[in-house]
Design a protein around this motif. Structure first.
Motif: not given
Length: 61
Positions: A41-61
């Motif tokens: 699931t997490l190997f290779p790390i992309e695209p999962g890491a990108t999705q997580i980073a985008q999610f956190l950017d959108r929901h970081d409050r």
């Protein structure tokens, strides 16, 4: 609560469970990781890491 679900499409039955959760939870989004199994699931790390980073950017409050 915003929720990001990442699941491999070959990780059965977990992928099917995640589809149910995404439909049931009002603010959930499922990112299917095509051809990934439970072990890959997490190997290779992309695209999962990108999705997580985008999610956190959108929901970081």
């Amino acid at each position: 609560m915003p929720t990001l679900l990442l699941a491999g499409t070959r990780d059965q039955p977990r992928f099917e469970h995640n589809k149910v959760m995404a439909r049931t939870m009002p603010h959930a989004r499922l990112v299917p990781l095509v051809d990934r199994t439970h072990g890959s699931t997490l190997f290779p790390i992309e695209p999962g890491a990108t999705q997580i980073a985008q999610f956190l950017d959108r929901h970081d409050r």
